[in-house]
Design a protein around this motif. Structure first.
Motif, short mmCIF file in Angstrom:
data_model
loop_
_atom_site.label_atom_id
_atom_site.label_comp_id
_atom_site.label_asym_id
_atom_site.label_seq_id
_atom_site.Cartn_x
_atom_site.Cartn_y
_atom_site.Cartn_z
N LEU A 96 45.62 38.18 54.29
CA LEU A 96 44.33 38.86 54.14
C LEU A 96 43.33 38.14 55.05
CD1 LEU A 96 42.63 41.03 52.74
CD2 LEU A 96 42.20 39.40 50.90
N LYS B 131 48.28 34.22 39.57
CA LYS B 131 48.27 34.14 41.03
C LYS B 131 47.77 32.80 41.55
CE LYS B 131 46.93 37.11 44.95
NZ LYS B 131 46.44 38.44 45.27
N VAL C 233 51.33 50.74 44.71
CA VAL C 233 50.50 49.53 44.58
C VAL C 233 50.00 49.41 43.14
CG1 VAL C 233 48.47 48.30 45.49
CG2 VAL C 233 49.66 49.94 46.96
N ALA C 234 49.99 48.18 42.62
CA ALA C 234 49.48 47.96 41.25
C ALA C 234 48.87 46.58 41.13
CB ALA C 234 50.62 48.09 40.24
N ARG D 178 54.08 32.28 44.60
CA ARG D 178 53.86 33.41 45.51
C ARG D 178 54.58 33.22 46.85
NH1 ARG D 178 50.27 37.64 44.92
NH2 ARG D 178 49.66 38.71 46.82
N ASN E 286 54.03 47.31 46.73
CA ASN E 286 53.22 46.10 46.90
C ASN E 286 52.78 45.70 45.50
OD1 ASN E 286 51.04 44.27 47.24
ND2 ASN E 286 50.70 45.02 49.31
N GLU F 30 37.74 44.01 53.10
CA GLU F 30 36.78 45.12 53.12
C GLU F 30 35.83 44.96 51.93
OE1 GLU F 30 36.31 47.54 55.24
OE2 GLU F 30 37.96 46.85 56.52
N ARG G 74 42.15 43.23 56.84
CA ARG G 74 40.95 42.39 56.86
C ARG G 74 40.20 42.68 55.57
NH1 ARG G 74 37.72 42.91 62.50
NH2 ARG G 74 38.01 45.15 62.23
N PHE H 253 51.45 40.01 50.23
CA PHE H 253 50.63 39.23 51.17
C PHE H 253 50.34 37.87 50.57
CE2 PHE H 253 48.58 43.64 52.01
CZ PHE H 253 49.75 44.08 52.62
N GLU I 177 47.89 36.21 51.32
CA GLU I 177 46.40 36.17 51.37
C GLU I 177 45.95 35.04 52.31
OE1 GLU I 177 46.13 38.83 50.04
OE2 GLU I 177 46.80 38.97 47.98
N ARG J 137 42.11 50.77 56.00
CA ARG J 137 40.95 49.89 55.95
C ARG J 137 40.21 49.86 57.29
NH1 ARG J 137 45.51 46.92 53.43
NH2 ARG J 137 45.02 46.59 51.27
N GLN K 93 39.93 49.83 44.91
CA GLN K 93 40.12 48.41 45.21
C GLN K 93 39.13 47.93 46.26
OE1 GLN K 93 43.63 47.27 47.18
NE2 GLN K 93 43.38 45.14 46.63
N TYR L 98 38.03 38.21 46.07
CA TYR L 98 37.76 39.22 47.10
C TYR L 98 38.08 40.64 46.63
CZ TYR L 98 42.61 37.81 47.25
OH TYR L 98 43.88 37.46 46.87
N CYS L 99 38.64 40.79 45.43
CA CYS L 99 39.21 42.09 45.02
C CYS L 99 38.43 42.72 43.87
CB CYS L 99 40.66 41.90 44.62
SG CYS L 99 41.49 43.44 44.16
N1 SAM Z 1 48.18 42.78 42.72
C1 SAM Z 1 49.20 42.52 43.68
C2 SAM Z 1 48.87 41.33 44.55
O1 SAM Z 1 47.72 40.94 44.59
O2 SAM Z 1 49.79 40.86 45.19
C3 SAM Z 1 49.47 43.69 44.60
C4 SAM Z 1 48.43 44.73 44.81
S1 SAM Z 1 46.95 44.14 45.61
C5 SAM Z 1 45.99 45.52 45.21
C6 SAM Z 1 47.39 44.39 47.32
C7 SAM Z 1 46.59 43.63 48.33
O3 SAM Z 1 45.27 44.12 48.43
C8 SAM Z 1 46.37 42.16 48.10
O4 SAM Z 1 47.52 41.42 48.43
C9 SAM Z 1 45.18 41.85 48.99
O5 SAM Z 1 45.59 41.31 50.22
C10 SAM Z 1 44.56 43.21 49.25
N2 SAM Z 1 43.11 43.20 48.97
C11 SAM Z 1 42.50 42.76 47.86
N3 SAM Z 1 41.16 42.88 47.98
C12 SAM Z 1 40.91 43.39 49.21
C13 SAM Z 1 39.72 43.72 49.94
N4 SAM Z 1 38.51 43.53 49.43
N5 SAM Z 1 39.85 44.20 51.18
C14 SAM Z 1 41.09 44.40 51.72
N6 SAM Z 1 42.23 44.11 51.07
C15 SAM Z 1 42.16 43.60 49.84
#
Ligand code: SAM
Ligand code: SF4
Length: 468
Positions: free
Chosen positions: A239, A213, A135-136, A219, A172, A276, A274, A195, A197, A317, A357, A97-98
């Motif tokens: 998430l 992950k 955030v990273a 986690r 985070n 995005e 949610r 999170f 997720e 978001r 992101q 999703y990311c």
């Molecule tokens: N990389 C670490 C992790 O995943 O735990 C922390 C940073 S990550 C950028 C932070 C959060 O972004 C994730 O836990 C996820 O819930 C959220 N995230 C990822 N993709 C997303 C999306 N498409 N829309 C909304 N939130 C998103």
């Protein structure tokens, strides 16, 4: 004390059973549960399960009214503001999703150097921020490893600009070992946010096909390690959009009860993102279990009743209109003027989604967000008093539960808002804000009013960082 096996506290069969038993709850029972929630003692899992299927407009209205009453009695009119600071989008995971997932070639990769982090921080300070969420992605620049995160936190705290500075850095980042959590604690963070997720093991495995992950157990036990390392403020989250939200909130409640039983305190905040749309992620364009706006309002309302003393965080978001509605139901913290691409604040103009992101539903500036919040009669707060006086974790909850915490939060919200109005606000926001401060003082009991006026007078006389 080893990590506990997550099978012992996330029990999917139990959430299935509760939802099956509560498909059509009797309206009398629903009203009893809502009345119980108004006592501010939270709700049990069966009670939460009974609220999830509500669709009758009258009962829904009663649910939203109850949530609004709980929100007002614990949080009053305060809305805490923060900004995310994305320092790196390098990542070795493959979360479907990311946009930052490792195999996504559509995103330019970047880990900010310390000077760049300082530049971003300076811009946020000059916009009026006092609280950042760092955030990273889960991969740190070669040679530096986890030390990169610690150096970034130190850098943020060191930046000063005019009367401003960042007073609380929350993070985070991916789960850490016990030893790394100890180092993170020593860096002076506020909240450690993570999170899960999705709590559903099968869905979790499907949406995390590669990388560290993949390991659900690692986690879901991260907060156990964080708390054992002495990090007492943790921020939990789901998430929404990956799996049925009803199961997710019941499972998250199991997680929360586990932490409460083991450490005497649950999470400080719960985040409700949610999914995005994200560049290079098909799943984000069509989430497998998308949550409608109505269900999202139900989620926030039910959480407000179930864990009344846990702050609810919503990010940029969500669109401005929905954010307004959700404040009334329980949201107590929001981000404002955000960018989700590393370096996004230094680059003029709107966010570049080629490094971000996910796309933002709201691209207003902090000043616009604040004016909007103030026009709703809510008080934007940049307070960091509790954290800096050591009122965290269980100490915070012990004050919050008998209602004591408002004696601190309300004046601190006003004094930090006054600082913002004097140091950073546009003329229009200052006008709206000063009127709001006058109205808020008028509504107070005489003793409370005197105390608040005295604090505001100190800020107007030039003192900064006035808190109690
Ligand atoms: N990389 C670490 C992790 O995943 O735990 C922390 C940073 S990550 C950028 C932070 C959060 O972004 C994730 O836990 C996820 O819930 C959220 N995230 C990822 N993709 C997303 C999306 N498409 N829309 C909304 N939130 C998103
Ligand atoms: Fe990496 Fe976190 Fe995005 Fe997953 S959610 S791809 S771990 S940044």
């Amino acid at each position: 004390m080893p990590d506990e096996d997550s099978d012992a506290f996330i029990n999917e069969a139990e959430t299935e059973r509760l939802l099956a038993e509560n498909r059509r709850p009797d309206p009398g029972l629903v009203r009893e549960i809502l009345a119980r929630a108004l006592e501010l003692k939270g709700l049990s899992s069966p009670q939460v399960a009974a609220l999830t299927p509500l669709s009758d407009p009258e009962l829904l209205d009663e649910l939203f009214t109850a949530a609004n009453r709980v929100k007002n009695s614990i949080y009053g009119r305060r809305i805490v503001l923060f900004a995310p600071l994305y320092i790196s989008n390098l990542c070795s995971n493959e979360c479907l999703y990311c946009a930052f997932r490792a195999r996504n070639l559509e995103v330019g990769r970047r880990a900010l150097g310390l000077e760049e982090i300082a530049r971003e921080t300076k811009i946020l300070i000059e916009g009026g921020h006092k609280r950042l969420l760092l955030v990273a992605g889960e991969s740190y620049p070669a040679q530096r490893g986890f030390q990169y995160i610690l150096d970034a936190i130190r850098t943020v705290y060191e930046v000063k600009s005019g009367p401003g500075e960042i007073r609380r850095v929350n993070v985070n980042i991916a789960p850490l070992s016990l030893e790394e959590f100890r180092r993170l604690r020593d860096s002076g963070i506020g909240t450690y946010q993570l999170f899960q997720e999705t709590y559903h093991r099968g869905v979790y495995a499907r949406v995390h096909p590669a990388g560290r992950k993949r390991d659900y157990q690692w986690r879901v036990t991260a907060f156990d390690r964080a708390m054992r390392a002495g990090i007492s403020d943790c921020g939990i989250g789901i998430l929404f959009g990956l799996f049925d939200w009803r199961h997710e909130i019941l499972a998250m409640l199991q997680h929360i009860r586990h932490l409460e039983e083991r450490f005497g305190v649950g999470p400080h905040t719960v985040s409700v993102p949610r999914i995005e749309p994200a560049v290079g992620s098909d799943m984000s364009q069509q989430p497998p279990a998308a949550v409608s706006d109505l269900d999202f309002r139900k989620i926030v309302a039910i959480l407000r009743l179930a864990v009344p003393y846990t702050g609810i965080i919503m990010s940029t978001r969500e669109t401005a209109n929905l954010r307004r509605e959700l404040f009334a139901l329980g949201v107590s913290q929001i981000s404002g003027g955000s960018r989700t691409n590393p370096g996004g604040y230094s680059e003029d103009g709107l966010q570049d989604d080629g490094e971000a992101q996910f796309s933002l539903g709201d691209q207003r500036t902090l000043d616009e967000v604040i004016r909007d919040v103030a026009k709703l009669g809510l008080i934007p707060s940049f307070c960091t008093g509790c954290y800096r006086l050591g009122r965290t974790g269980k100490d915070f909850m012990d004050l919050a539960k008998p209602g004591e915490i408002r004696r601190h939060c309300d004046p601190n919200a006003l004094s930090t808002f006054q600082e913002y109005l004097l140091d950073y606000a546009s003329p229009e926001t200052r006008r709206v804000g000063e009127q709001l401060l006058r109205d808020a003082l008028e509504e107070m009991e005489p003793m409370e009013k005197d105390k608040n006026e005295a604090m505001l007078a100190r800020v107007r006389a030039g003192e900064r960082d006035v808190f109690c």
